[in-house]
Design a protein around this motif. Structure first.
Motif, PDB file in Angstrom:
ATOM      1  N   VAL A 249       0.637  -1.161   0.021  1.00  0.00           N
ATOM      2  CA  VAL A 249       0.092   0.131  -0.073  1.00  0.00           C
ATOM      3  C   VAL A 249       0.866   1.298   0.028  1.00  0.00           C
ATOM      4  N   TYR A 250       1.980   1.151   0.518  1.00  0.00           N
ATOM      5  CA  TYR A 250       2.849   2.329   0.620  1.00  0.00           C
ATOM      6  C   TYR A 250       3.632   2.850  -0.814  1.00  0.00           C
ATOM      7  N   ARG A 251       3.624   4.065  -1.009  1.00  0.00           N
ATOM      8  CA  ARG A 251       4.202   4.654  -2.159  1.00  0.00           C
ATOM      9  C   ARG A 251       5.663   4.805  -1.880  1.00  0.00           C
ATOM     10  N   GLY A 252       6.415   4.159  -2.898  1.00  0.00           N
ATOM     11  CA  GLY A 252       7.847   4.448  -2.789  1.00  0.00           C
ATOM     12  C   GLY A 252       8.572   2.901  -2.219  1.00  0.00           C
ATOM     13  N   MET A 253       7.685   2.169  -1.737  1.00  0.00           N
ATOM     14  CA  MET A 253       8.332   0.911  -0.968  1.00  0.00           C
ATOM     15  C   MET A 253       7.945  -0.125  -2.240  1.00  0.00           C
ATOM     16  N   ASP A 254       8.900  -0.073  -3.472  1.00  0.00           N
ATOM     17  CA  ASP A 254       8.721  -0.846  -4.543  1.00  0.00           C
ATOM     18  C   ASP A 254       9.571  -2.040  -4.411  1.00  0.00           C
ATOM     19  N   ILE A 255      10.884  -1.881  -4.367  1.00  0.00           N
ATOM     20  CA  ILE A 255      11.804  -2.849  -4.734  1.00  0.00           C
ATOM     21  C   ILE A 255      11.636  -4.014  -3.388  1.00  0.00           C
ATOM     22  N   GLY A 256      11.869  -3.350  -2.204  1.00  0.00           N
ATOM     23  CA  GLY A 256      11.796  -4.297  -1.127  1.00  0.00           C
ATOM     24  C   GLY A 256      10.554  -4.984  -1.014  1.00  0.00           C
ATOM     25  N   THR A 257       9.452  -4.670  -1.333  1.00  0.00           N
ATOM     26  CA  THR A 257       8.297  -5.338  -1.288  1.00  0.00           C
ATOM     27  C   THR A 257       7.748  -6.410  -2.732  1.00  0.00           C
ATOM     28  N   ALA A 258       8.738  -6.137  -3.726  1.00  0.00           N
ATOM     29  CA  ALA A 258       8.726  -6.959  -4.749  1.00  0.00           C
ATOM     30  C   ALA A 258       7.210  -6.585  -5.421  1.00  0.00           C
ATOM     31  N   LYS A 259       7.096  -5.376  -5.194  1.00  0.00           N
ATOM     32  CA  LYS A 259       5.658  -4.678  -5.949  1.00  0.00           C
ATOM     33  C   LYS A 259       5.909  -4.897  -7.488  1.00  0.00           C
ATOM     34  N   PRO A 260       4.772  -5.687  -7.858  1.00  0.00           N
ATOM     35  CA  PRO A 260       4.711  -5.677  -9.573  1.00  0.00           C
ATOM     36  C   PRO A 260       4.749  -4.356  -9.991  1.00  0.00           C
ATOM     37  N   THR A 261       5.589  -4.332 -11.349  1.00  0.00           N
ATOM     38  CA  THR A 261       5.713  -2.922 -11.810  1.00  0.00           C
ATOM     39  C   THR A 261       4.561  -2.932 -12.806  1.00  0.00           C
ATOM     40  N   VAL A 262       4.584  -1.785 -13.400  1.00  0.00           N
ATOM     41  CA  VAL A 262       3.386  -1.604 -14.478  1.00  0.00           C
ATOM     42  C   VAL A 262       3.371  -2.661 -15.442  1.00  0.00           C
ATOM     43  N   GLU A 263       4.893  -2.846 -16.003  1.00  0.00           N
ATOM     44  CA  GLU A 263       5.027  -3.866 -17.176  1.00  0.00           C
ATOM     45  C   GLU A 263       4.737  -5.247 -16.816  1.00  0.00           C
ATOM     46  N   GLU A 264       5.109  -5.506 -15.237  1.00  0.00           N
ATOM     47  CA  GLU A 264       4.514  -6.785 -14.932  1.00  0.00           C
ATOM     48  C   GLU A 264       2.912  -7.029 -14.758  1.00  0.00           C
ATOM     49  N   ARG A 265       2.396  -5.933 -14.572  1.00  0.00           N
ATOM     50  CA  ARG A 265       0.915  -5.987 -14.571  1.00  0.00           C
ATOM     51  C   ARG A 265       0.253  -6.380 -15.679  1.00  0.00           C
ATOM     52  N   ARG A 266       1.001  -6.066 -16.825  1.00  0.00           N
ATOM     53  CA  ARG A 266       0.476  -6.300 -18.184  1.00  0.00           C
ATOM     54  C   ARG A 266      -0.830  -5.970 -18.514  1.00  0.00           C
ATOM     55  N   GLY A 267      -1.478  -4.579 -18.077  1.00  0.00           N
ATOM     56  CA  GLY A 267      -2.557  -3.949 -18.301  1.00  0.00           C
ATOM     57  C   GLY A 267      -3.865  -4.356 -17.460  1.00  0.00           C
ATOM     58  N   VAL A 268      -3.425  -5.708 -16.558  1.00  0.00           N
ATOM     59  CA  VAL A 268      -4.512  -5.799 -15.601  1.00  0.00           C
ATOM     60  C   VAL A 268      -4.641  -4.914 -14.574  1.00  0.00           C
ATOM     61  N   PRO A 269      -5.653  -4.261 -14.188  1.00  0.00           N
ATOM     62  CA  PRO A 269      -5.871  -3.208 -12.931  1.00  0.00           C
ATOM     63  C   PRO A 269      -5.603  -3.782 -11.741  1.00  0.00           C
ATOM     64  N   HIS A 270      -4.698  -3.276 -11.040  1.00  0.00           N
ATOM     65  CA  HIS A 270      -4.324  -3.609  -9.473  1.00  0.00           C
ATOM     66  C   HIS A 270      -5.073  -2.529  -8.466  1.00  0.00           C
ATOM     67  N   HIS A 271      -5.687  -3.269  -7.441  1.00  0.00           N
ATOM     68  CA  HIS A 271      -6.353  -2.335  -6.576  1.00  0.00           C
ATOM     69  C   HIS A 271      -5.517  -2.234  -5.207  1.00  0.00           C
ATOM     70  N   LEU A 272      -5.612  -1.291  -4.385  1.00  0.00           N
ATOM     71  CA  LEU A 272      -5.108  -1.347  -3.181  1.00  0.00           C
ATOM     72  C   LEU A 272      -3.414  -1.220  -3.058  1.00  0.00           C
ATOM     73  N   VAL A 273      -3.118  -0.469  -4.050  1.00  0.00           N
ATOM     74  CA  VAL A 273      -1.613  -0.351  -4.310  1.00  0.00           C
ATOM     75  C   VAL A 273      -1.367   1.032  -4.112  1.00  0.00           C
ATOM     76  N   ASP A 274      -0.031   1.384  -3.462  1.00  0.00           N
ATOM     77  CA  ASP A 274       0.441   2.863  -3.409  1.00  0.00           C
ATOM     78  C   ASP A 274      -0.728   3.579  -3.245  1.00  0.00           C
ATOM     79  N   ILE A 275      -1.440   3.376  -2.065  1.00  0.00           N
ATOM     80  CA  ILE A 275      -2.499   4.452  -1.639  1.00  0.00           C
ATOM     81  C   ILE A 275      -2.239   5.056  -0.337  1.00  0.00           C
ATOM     82  N   ALA A 276      -0.914   5.113   0.303  1.00  0.00           N
ATOM     83  CA  ALA A 276      -0.484   5.527   1.495  1.00  0.00           C
ATOM     84  C   ALA A 276       0.694   5.855   1.420  1.00  0.00           C
TER      85      ALA A 276
END
Length: 320
Positions: free
Chosen positions: A60-87
């Motif tokens: 949920v945290y903005r900027g906590m990308d690498i350490g959480t293995a957050k799927p990148t925009v490319e890895e999401r392949r156009g599938v909408p993701h909810h409750l990511v980067d909301i805090a």
């Protein structure tokens, strides 16, 4: 009649049952995020739109990308993701808030005829969303974090942390009683202070289908060690430096995330870089063992070995 049949009507279209809620759980590094996207795309090919809902408290945290293995925009392949980067990292995560947000998102997707795919972090979060569940009296992951803080800070310093957050609770506990202080902080984090109730295995939501990904222990260990090495190569240390500038130390929840607290210890001179990296690997392995222990108790989960089966095909076959 199939839930997700090709040309036929799904049961949710007849009004007999709601749009199915697919829940993907399992240990860190098992491949849940990639499977969620693969499954969503496979459902779309069948004419069943699907979107992913995050159930990991740290994504949920903005900027906590690498350490959480957050799927990148490319890895999401156009599938909408909810409750990511909301805090922001200075905000405190709340299980109750997450429960409300996730259930609201599930309801909204179902109203549009979209299949929600809930991708789990911990059993606490997925059960809070799917089950008849207020809040548990105890959670081993939360308890372990506070016990680690007790070891790091000492009983009196940890008591001061409790006093800042819940003065009335702290007043009833001797400052030197580390065990009771840990327990009070655990309950405070999980429940906000009210008496919690642990439910049986009873879904609050209708149409839940849970699938668990598992791998051989040696393969999971290998993937975890490789993931941590990759995080370092991708710039985890620089990511933490940037988050410290944005107030990471002021956050109650974010700074305790595996990977982030160890890098902070390295930047503070408490660990060498090699020690920090090794501790992240050890902490992640301990975490996935606790995850598996909790999930294995749930008889409703259909377990799939990601190395021996085609998870997408297996899930679709079980839903048809």
């Amino acid at each position: 009649m199939p839930l997700l049949g090709g040309e036929g009507k799904g049961l949710w279209q007849t009004g007999a049952v709601p749009v199915p809620l697919i829940v993907l759980v399992g240990p860190t590094a098992a491949g849940k995020s990639g499977l969620a996207v693969d499954l969503a795309l496979a459902l779309a090919e069948r004419g069943r739109p699907a979107e992913v809902i995050n159930a990991d408290s740290m994504l949920v945290y903005r900027g906590m990308d690498i350490g959480t293995a957050k799927p990148t925009v490319e890895e999401r392949r156009g599938v909408p993701h909810h409750l990511v980067d909301i805090a922001e990292v200075t905000e405190r995560a709340s299980v109750a808030d997450f429960q409300a947000r996730a259930r609201g998102t599930i309801a909204e997707l179902r109203e549009r005829g979209v299949v929600p795919i809930l991708v789990g972090g911990s059993a606490l979060y997925t059960r809070a969303i799917t089950d008849h569940f207020e809040f548990p009296q105890s959670d081993p992951e939360v308890r372990a974090r506070w016990e680690a803080e007790l070891e790091r800070l000492g009983a009196h310093a940890l008591h001061r942390v409790l006093a800042e957050r819940a003065p009335e609770s702290a007043a009833a506990i001797e400052p030197g009683n580390g065990r009771r202080t840990v327990r009070a902080l655990e309950v405070l984090e999980l429940t906000g202070g009210h008496a919690p109730v642990i439910p049986e295995w009873t879904y609050e939501l209708e149409g839940v289908h849970q699938f668990g990904l598992t791998l051989e222990r040696a393969e999971l260990d290998r993937r975890i060690d490789l993931r941590v090495e990759q995080m370092w190569q991708q710039g985890l240390v620089d990511e933490v430096r940037q988050l410290l500038d944005r107030g990471l130390r002021d956050g109650v929840t974010a700074i305790r995330a595996i990977g982030y607290r160890q890098v902070v210890a390295f930047l503070d001179g408490e660990l060498t870089e090699d020690e920090a990296k090794a501790e992240v690997q050890r902490a992640t392995r301990r975490f996935f063992r606790r995850q598996l222990s909790w999930y294995r108790r749930d008889p409703r989960i259909v377990w799939l070995n990601a190395q021996r089966t085609s998870p997408v095909a297996e899930i679709l076959a079980r839903l048809d």
